[in-house]
Design a protein around this motif. Structure first.
Motif, PDB file in Angstrom:
ATOM      1  N   GLY A 253       0.802  -1.217   0.000  1.00 31.97           N
ATOM      2  CA  GLY A 253       0.000   0.000   0.000  1.00 31.97           C
ATOM      3  C   GLY A 253       0.833   1.264   0.000  1.00 31.97           C
ATOM      4  N   HIS A 254       0.373   2.257   0.754  1.00 34.91           N
ATOM      5  CA  HIS A 254       0.953   3.593   0.678  1.00 34.91           C
ATOM      6  C   HIS A 254       2.158   3.785   1.605  1.00 34.91           C
ATOM      7  CE1 HIS A 254      -3.165   4.946  -0.966  1.00 34.91           C
ATOM      8  NE2 HIS A 254      -2.300   4.822  -1.953  1.00 34.91           N
ATOM      9  N   ASN A 256       6.626   3.902   1.278  1.00 37.10           N
ATOM     10  CA  ASN A 256       7.627   4.166   0.249  1.00 37.10           C
ATOM     11  C   ASN A 256       8.325   2.907  -0.247  1.00 37.10           C
ATOM     12  OD1 ASN A 256       7.496   7.071  -0.086  1.00 37.10           O
ATOM     13  ND2 ASN A 256       8.297   7.235   1.997  1.00 37.10           N
ATOM     14  N   ILE A 279       5.147   6.378   5.512  1.00 32.51           N
ATOM     15  CA  ILE A 279       4.015   6.621   4.609  1.00 32.51           C
ATOM     16  C   ILE A 279       4.519   7.431   3.423  1.00 32.51           C
ATOM     17  CG2 ILE A 279       1.712   7.636   4.411  1.00 32.51           C
ATOM     18  CD1 ILE A 279       1.865   5.265   6.325  1.00 32.51           C
ATOM     19  N   ARG A 280       3.949   7.174   2.250  1.00 33.59           N
ATOM     20  CA  ARG A 280       4.464   7.854   1.046  1.00 33.59           C
ATOM     21  C   ARG A 280       4.515   9.363   1.265  1.00 33.59           C
ATOM     22  NH1 ARG A 280      -0.032   8.222  -3.754  1.00 33.59           N
ATOM     23  NH2 ARG A 280      -1.850   8.700  -2.457  1.00 33.59           N
ATOM     24  N   HIS A 283       1.996  12.519   2.640  1.00 31.11           N
ATOM     25  CA  HIS A 283       0.696  11.973   3.050  1.00 31.11           C
ATOM     26  C   HIS A 283       0.769  11.443   4.476  1.00 31.11           C
ATOM     27  CE1 HIS A 283      -1.022  12.260  -1.017  1.00 31.11           C
ATOM     28  NE2 HIS A 283       0.188  11.914  -1.435  1.00 31.11           N
ATOM     29  N   ASP A 328      -3.485   5.680   2.973  1.00 29.76           N
ATOM     30  CA  ASP A 328      -3.341   7.056   3.450  1.00 29.76           C
ATOM     31  C   ASP A 328      -4.653   7.823   3.294  1.00 29.76           C
ATOM     32  OD1 ASP A 328      -3.519   7.979   0.793  1.00 29.76           O
ATOM     33  OD2 ASP A 328      -1.349   8.096   0.550  1.00 29.76           O
ATOM     34  N   SER A 433      -5.055   8.368  -5.076  1.00 28.11           N
ATOM     35  CA  SER A 433      -4.595   7.249  -4.264  1.00 28.11           C
ATOM     36  C   SER A 433      -3.761   6.258  -5.068  1.00 28.11           C
ATOM     37  CB  SER A 433      -5.780   6.510  -3.632  1.00 28.11           C
ATOM     38  OG  SER A 433      -6.591   5.941  -4.630  1.00 28.11           O
ATOM     39  N   LEU A 435      -0.774   4.589  -6.988  1.00 23.38           N
ATOM     40  CA  LEU A 435       0.681   4.639  -6.872  1.00 23.38           C
ATOM     41  C   LEU A 435       1.330   4.758  -8.240  1.00 23.38           C
ATOM     42  CD1 LEU A 435       1.241   1.912  -4.139  1.00 23.38           C
ATOM     43  CD2 LEU A 435       1.396   4.384  -3.873  1.00 23.38           C
TER      44      LEU A 435
END
Length: 442
Positions: A253-254, A256, A279-280, A283, A328, A433, A435
């Motif tokens: 998921g979100h 890196n 978290i990316r 965000h 996120d 949302s 990626l």
């Protein structure tokens, strides 16, 4: 004997091979201590291997967390007939992605563990039930079994007395989520439609071909070789009091740097997110699933809950397969749960009414709410339908479908209420949302 460093935040054992050149080859595996556990296993007497697994505290890695050694001990006394091992490699729940990498990068850990388990239970034939879609893994397992047989590690006339046979069959299923349920898997393996059986009798008493059968997850069996190699105390030194050892934590998921993190039980999600690069960028965390799509969702408030079976349960969810999906603030909870509901409705085998009918109606309501066309009664009705499925279906698929819906409404009811008048894609534009804008482009 190969040596490991003292347990730390990360404990690469099964995953230690992942970055080795040609890690899936027998020579590579043996160069790093592979099959040392099997060599030791030949020297143990009746019941000793099972006792070692019990003492280690190894629990099933398929989701339920049932003690592995205890499961092996449930087999009735030998009666002269065959006894089987079946490895459940039908990994297919949204977010769950630990077994496929193990079989792809380190297939011999599974084969070694299977051979040890067969010795422990007095069996001679083991099966790997694999999802048919993962053809590359199927080929790799076939090659690994062939390597082990050619090297005399499995096959005919094994052991100190040359009188023990171990055969391993890799079986590709047709691709049905229901076959991840152990009795549905057995029906499929026997050539019938994959649907859950009534229990009792349990597989330990009447499993494959109505004979005593042990069914374990890939990761459970892959851990056995290391336990025999280094001892039960080594394994039990990691983890928590009731959740011993190490396991694969799959972060998706979100974040890196999503990936597999093999760590002792008791690590926290905050630690794992930090290891995954956070978290990316730009965000913040909104919610996360601790054990895949079938578990109640968590938020930032649960980031410091130790990830073991007991403490995650005490916090209101399940650790299950440690499929840690991170979302996120750009993500619509309604959209995510609608997607999961689509999956469960599609994969319901239709054997029992609560799951067959309930997942159908939950899907209809979730699509209305996502489109902003929900009815005033939809949210309460959806919660009630999910409650009428949970605990009333023939197998756990019904519970898996109902759990995220009830959890989502309890945690984010206001967002569900917005589905009565505004489409989710207006509230949370889907492109924000994503990626990737397209395949191969960041």
């Amino acid at each position: 004997m190969s040596k490991f460093s003292e347990p730390s935040v990360l404990t690469p054992v099964v995953s230690d091979m992942f970055d080795k050149p040609m890690s899936w080859k027998l020579d590579t595996y043996r160069a790093h201590g592979g099959y040392e556990g099997l060599a030791k296993a030949w020297g143990y007497g009746d019941g000793e291997i099972t006792n070692i697994i019990k003492e280690s505290g190894l629990r099933g890695r398929g989701g339920a967390g049932f003690p592995t050694g205890l499961k092996w001990s449930f087999l009735p006394p030998p009666d002269g007939g065959p006894r089987y091992l079946v490895v459940n490699a039908d990994e297919s729940e949204p977010g769950t992605c630990k077994d496929i990498p193990i079989m792809m990068a380190n297939p011999h850990s599974l084969i070694e563990g299977m051979a040890i388990c067969l010795l422990a239970i007095g069996g001679h034939h083991g099966f790997i039930y694999l999802r048919g879609e993962v053809v590359h893994v199927y080929r790799r397992l076939l090659a690994a079994v062939r390597e082990a047989k050619e090297a005399g590690l499995i096959g005919k006339g094994l052991g100190p007395n040359g009188d023990y046979d171990i055969d391993i069959t890799v079986h590709a299923g047709a691709g049905a989520y229901i076959c991840g349920e152990e009795t549905a898997l057995l029906d499929s393996l026997e050539g019938r439609r994959g649907q859950p059986r009534l229990k009792p009798p349990f597989p330990a008493a009447e499993g494959y071909l109505a004979r005593p059968t042990v069914i374990n997850n890939v990761e459970s069996i892959a851990a056995v070789g290391g336990i025999l190699r280094h001892g039960a105390d080594w394994y039990a030194s990691m983890g928590t009091e009731k959740s011993k050892g190490h396991g694969m934590f799959s972060i998706s998921g979100h974040v890196n740097n999503p990936g597999q993190f093999e760590a002792p039980f008791g690590i926290t999600m905050r630690e794992l997110i930090d290891m995954a690069g956070g978290i990316r960028n730009g965000h913040k965390l909104k919610f996360w699933a601790p054990g895949g799509s079938s578990t109640p969702i968590f938020t930032e408030a649960e980031l410091d809950v130790p990830l073991d079976y007991e403490q995650v349960a005490a916090a209101g969810s399940m650790l299950a397969t440690r499929a840690l999906m991170v979302f996120d603030e750009t993500v619509s909870v309604v959209r995510v749960i609608r997607s999961w509901t689509d999956f469960y409705q599609h994969e319901s085998c239709g054997k029992c009414t609560p799951c067959r009918e309930g997942t159908f109606w939950m899907r209809q309501v979730m699509h209305r709410l996502e489109a902003g066309k929900g009815l005033p009664s939809d949210i309460d009705m959806l919660y009630e339908i999910a409650g009428n499925i949970a605990g009333r279906s023939f197998c756990a698929l019904g519970d898996a479908a109902a759990t995220p819906i009830r959890s989502g409404i309890e945690r984010f009811r206001e967002e569900f209420e917005q589905g009565l008048h505004t489409p989710a894609w207006e509230l949370y534009p889907y492109e924000k949302s994503a990626l990737f804008s397209e395949v191969g482009v960041s």
